[in-house]
Scaffold this motif. Sequence first.
Motif, short mmCIF file in Angstrom:
data_model
loop_
_atom_site.label_atom_id
_atom_site.label_comp_id
_atom_site.label_asym_id
_atom_site.label_seq_id
_atom_site.Cartn_x
_atom_site.Cartn_y
_atom_site.Cartn_z
N LEU A 318 -19.12 39.63 19.57
CA LEU A 318 -18.02 39.96 20.47
C LEU A 318 -17.86 38.90 21.55
O LEU A 318 -16.78 38.73 22.10
CB LEU A 318 -18.27 41.32 21.12
N GLY A 319 -18.94 38.18 21.89
CA GLY A 319 -18.85 37.12 22.89
C GLY A 319 -20.22 36.76 23.43
O GLY A 319 -21.22 37.44 23.14
N TRP A 320 -20.26 35.65 24.16
CA TRP A 320 -21.51 35.26 24.82
C TRP A 320 -21.61 36.03 26.13
O TRP A 320 -20.68 36.02 26.93
CB TRP A 320 -21.54 33.76 25.12
N LEU A 321 -22.75 36.69 26.37
CA LEU A 321 -22.89 37.52 27.57
C LEU A 321 -23.14 36.67 28.82
O LEU A 321 -23.83 35.64 28.76
CB LEU A 321 -24.06 38.50 27.39
N SER A 322 -22.57 37.10 29.92
CA SER A 322 -22.84 36.43 31.20
C SER A 322 -24.23 36.84 31.70
O SER A 322 -24.83 37.80 31.18
CB SER A 322 -21.78 36.83 32.21
N ASP A 323 -24.74 36.14 32.71
CA ASP A 323 -26.05 36.49 33.26
C ASP A 323 -26.02 37.88 33.89
O ASP A 323 -26.98 38.65 33.79
CB ASP A 323 -26.48 35.45 34.31
N GLU A 324 -24.86 38.20 34.53
CA GLU A 324 -24.72 39.51 35.17
C GLU A 324 -24.86 40.65 34.17
O GLU A 324 -25.38 41.71 34.48
CB GLU A 324 -23.37 39.65 35.89
N ALA A 325 -24.40 40.43 32.96
CA ALA A 325 -24.34 41.50 31.96
C ALA A 325 -25.73 42.06 31.63
O ALA A 325 -25.86 43.22 31.25
CB ALA A 325 -23.67 40.99 30.69
N VAL A 326 -26.75 41.22 31.77
CA VAL A 326 -28.09 41.71 31.44
C VAL A 326 -28.96 41.85 32.70
O VAL A 326 -30.18 41.93 32.63
CB VAL A 326 -28.81 40.77 30.43
N ARG A 327 -28.30 41.84 33.85
CA ARG A 327 -29.06 41.92 35.10
C ARG A 327 -29.34 43.38 35.47
O ARG A 327 -30.41 43.70 35.97
CB ARG A 327 -28.29 41.22 36.22
N GLY A 328 -28.40 44.28 35.20
CA GLY A 328 -28.58 45.69 35.53
C GLY A 328 -29.55 46.37 34.57
O GLY A 328 -30.21 45.71 33.76
N GLU A 329 -29.60 47.73 34.63
CA GLU A 329 -30.53 48.42 33.75
C GLU A 329 -30.05 48.39 32.30
O GLU A 329 -30.82 48.22 31.38
CB GLU A 329 -30.72 49.87 34.21
N ARG A 330 -28.71 48.58 32.17
CA ARG A 330 -28.13 48.58 30.83
C ARG A 330 -27.20 47.38 30.65
O ARG A 330 -26.56 46.93 31.62
CB ARG A 330 -27.29 49.86 30.62
N VAL A 331 -27.10 46.88 29.42
CA VAL A 331 -26.24 45.73 29.12
C VAL A 331 -24.78 46.13 29.25
O VAL A 331 -24.37 47.18 28.73
CB VAL A 331 -26.50 45.23 27.68
N THR A 332 -23.98 45.34 29.99
CA THR A 332 -22.54 45.59 30.08
C THR A 332 -21.81 44.65 29.12
O THR A 332 -22.44 43.82 28.45
CB THR A 332 -22.03 45.32 31.50
N ASN A 333 -20.49 44.85 29.05
CA ASN A 333 -19.74 43.99 28.13
C ASN A 333 -19.13 42.80 28.86
O ASN A 333 -18.09 42.29 28.49
CB ASN A 333 -18.66 44.78 27.39
N ASP A 334 -19.79 42.33 29.90
CA ASP A 334 -19.28 41.21 30.67
C ASP A 334 -19.65 39.90 29.97
O ASP A 334 -20.79 39.45 30.01
CB ASP A 334 -19.89 41.25 32.08
N THR A 335 -18.66 39.29 29.31
CA THR A 335 -18.96 38.06 28.56
C THR A 335 -18.49 36.84 29.34
O THR A 335 -17.53 36.89 30.10
CB THR A 335 -18.26 38.06 27.18
N ARG A 336 -19.16 35.71 29.11
CA ARG A 336 -18.77 34.46 29.76
C ARG A 336 -17.71 33.74 28.94
O ARG A 336 -16.88 33.01 29.47
CB ARG A 336 -19.99 33.57 29.97
N SER A 337 -17.78 33.91 27.61
CA SER A 337 -16.77 33.29 26.74
C SER A 337 -16.80 33.97 25.37
O SER A 337 -17.82 34.55 25.00
CB SER A 337 -17.04 31.79 26.59
N PRO A 338 -15.69 33.92 24.66
CA PRO A 338 -15.70 34.49 23.30
C PRO A 338 -16.60 33.64 22.41
O PRO A 338 -16.62 32.41 22.56
CB PRO A 338 -14.24 34.40 22.86
#
Lengths: 420, 239
Positions: A318-338
């Motif tokens: 779905l995309g490359w994840l941003s650093d923020e996406a794996v910073r919280g407890e659960r992975v979000t769908n915040d990607t840095r680029s497709p």
Amino acid sequence: MTASNASTTDDRQPADERRQQAADLELCEISKLYPGQSDPAIDKLSLKVEAGEICVLVGPSGCGKTTAMRLVNRMIEPTDGDILIDGESIRDRGPAELRRHIGYAIQRTGLFPHLTIADNISTVPRLLGWDKQRIDARVDELLELVSLDADDMRDRYPGQLSGGQQQRVGVARALAADPPLLLMDEPFGADDPINRERLQNEFLRLQGQLRKTIVFVTHDIDEAIKMGDRIAVLKKGGKLAQYASPAELLTNPADKFVEDFVGADRSLKRLALQRVRDIDLWKVAEAREGERSEDVRRKFEDSDLPFAILLDEQRRPLGWLSDEAVRGERVTNDTRSPATPHIDLDDILRDALAELLSNGVQYAPVLDSRGAVSGVLSLEVIGRFLHSAPTESRTGAELVMDDPEPIPGEGDETPENTGK
Amino acid sequence: MSPDALATLPFAQVEIEQRSGESCIANDGLCPGWIVDNLGDYATPLVEHIYLTLFSVVVGFVIAFGLAILAHRRAWTMRPISATTQILYTIPSIAAFFLLQPIVGRGFMAGAIALIAYTLFILFANITTGLQNVPADVKDAARGMGLTDGQLLRQVELPMAIPEILAGLRIAMTTTIGLAALAFFAGAGGLGEPIEQDIFFKSNVVIAGGLCLLLAAISDLILLGVQRFALPWRRAQAT
Ligand SMILES: Nc1ncnc2c1ncn2[C@@H]1O[C@H](COP(=O)(O)OP(=O)(O)OP(=O)(O)O)[C@@H](O)[C@H]1O
Ligand SMILES: [Mg+2]
């Protein structure tokens, strides 16, 4: 029929079938001096082509490729030497009879403009006296084989077809009587590069099923590398400069002539011999939305990239994840680029490189046939491959195979795996 | 053929009709009534004309065809055959009609032989051109697939030469129909005969000459039809 009789036919059946499918071909010290010429066009040429292999004759213009090929079906009579098909001399067979059992396709196709496509294709079966029903069925089968719509094409005339379609018909016609040996003189030569590439790919796929013995003439080294199981490089005067697999030719040219002919970019050409699945890809940390971030972060240790790729339920990217996406407890769908483009495991390495470059990216996910991520291809990976010594086992022959199975266990032996 | 040549030729003018009554006929005019009444008299010359033309073209074709195949198979015969047909073609037709009479006698054969000689050049040239126009790669592919020389000729070269052959036939037909109008010099009859009998009577000349033209037009149309019918691949390509 007696039992013993039946058993002998049973014994012979497999051998006969094999012979029908593909023939061994051997040129023994064959020479050709055209009348009125001082130097021979072919000089003591010896070649052995195994059943089911594509042997490419390649070399500069006028070196005798066409002459060598035409000696095989007696379109040209040799001045000296012999040619054996399945161990039998072609001299022992009448030229017309011999030719009906050898497929023949030439550059300008030589289709008969006054006959329909069906009648063109059925030329040799008609000469062999097949009945109409068998011929009709065979025509349809062949049209399908070369990816043409039988109902649409059957009754057309060659003049109503595009160049590429005509060449497909030319190939179908050469295959019509299912000959064990095929001669092809620059069969895709008249085409533009894109069409040519497609015809080459289609033909290789076809050959994957048919496994005919093929003598393929071209003056284009790239085509030779792509099509050949074995390549015979000819010098002026029909002298054999080297006869080797494509990989061998690229890594160990026999002399200066071959080296020059193969070209300065021969290490780049090796890219055309490998599929993406053949090289060691980058590993990447995989993540799904809602997964525990901690688990994902742990995967980074084993990853060649400092961030993770977000996958859906079917493991599609779905995309490359941003650093923020794996910073919280659960992975979000915040990607840095497709995560594009998508490279296919079965892509030729050269094409994959082109894909990366044209998209202006350094790396891209590699997907298997179901679309699931199986690794990451990067410019660095390709660079490493180019510098590595070629492995003997990887020959062009493997390219011909439609769907080569990855060698089991190979990935497990890599230093990264054992070291960590 | 120059008018001088015609004038010096020793033939007799014969009156074919009494022209006392009507003024139109007396004036050698174009008389519809006369034409309708006398049309039937032209049936025989017309049939003679058709027969002479067909016979000459058919025989000429058979000979030219044989020669063309010979020239195709044995390249060295091409030049002498071609030269011979060319020389025959350049002999003035009237001269040929007269020259043949002492040899084969006055009549149909004298006319036919001269006409046949004329068709040879046209037909031979067209058939050989047709055979030569078959592309080398088509012939190469045919041989490479195992067609024998005979099969190559029958299945590939001749069918592909049909356009040129039919073109030759069309020229030969129209030329022969025209030349046959002079065949009466050889005593072979045809539509030239009534023309010659009263060349000043417009009605006569118009009927005979008109029939000649009509014949040429119809034969050309028929061959054109054959051409279209026989060459589906050419038609297909055009669309
Ligand atoms: N029929 C012929 N008569 C005389 N010489 C010939 C004939 N055919 C080919 N040659 C000569 O033999 C040599 C080899 O010709 P050939 O056609 O086999 O070359 P090629 O490798 O196929 O070249 P290209 O890549 O241009 O097709 C050339 O020098 C050519 O001039
Ligand atoms: Mg060649």
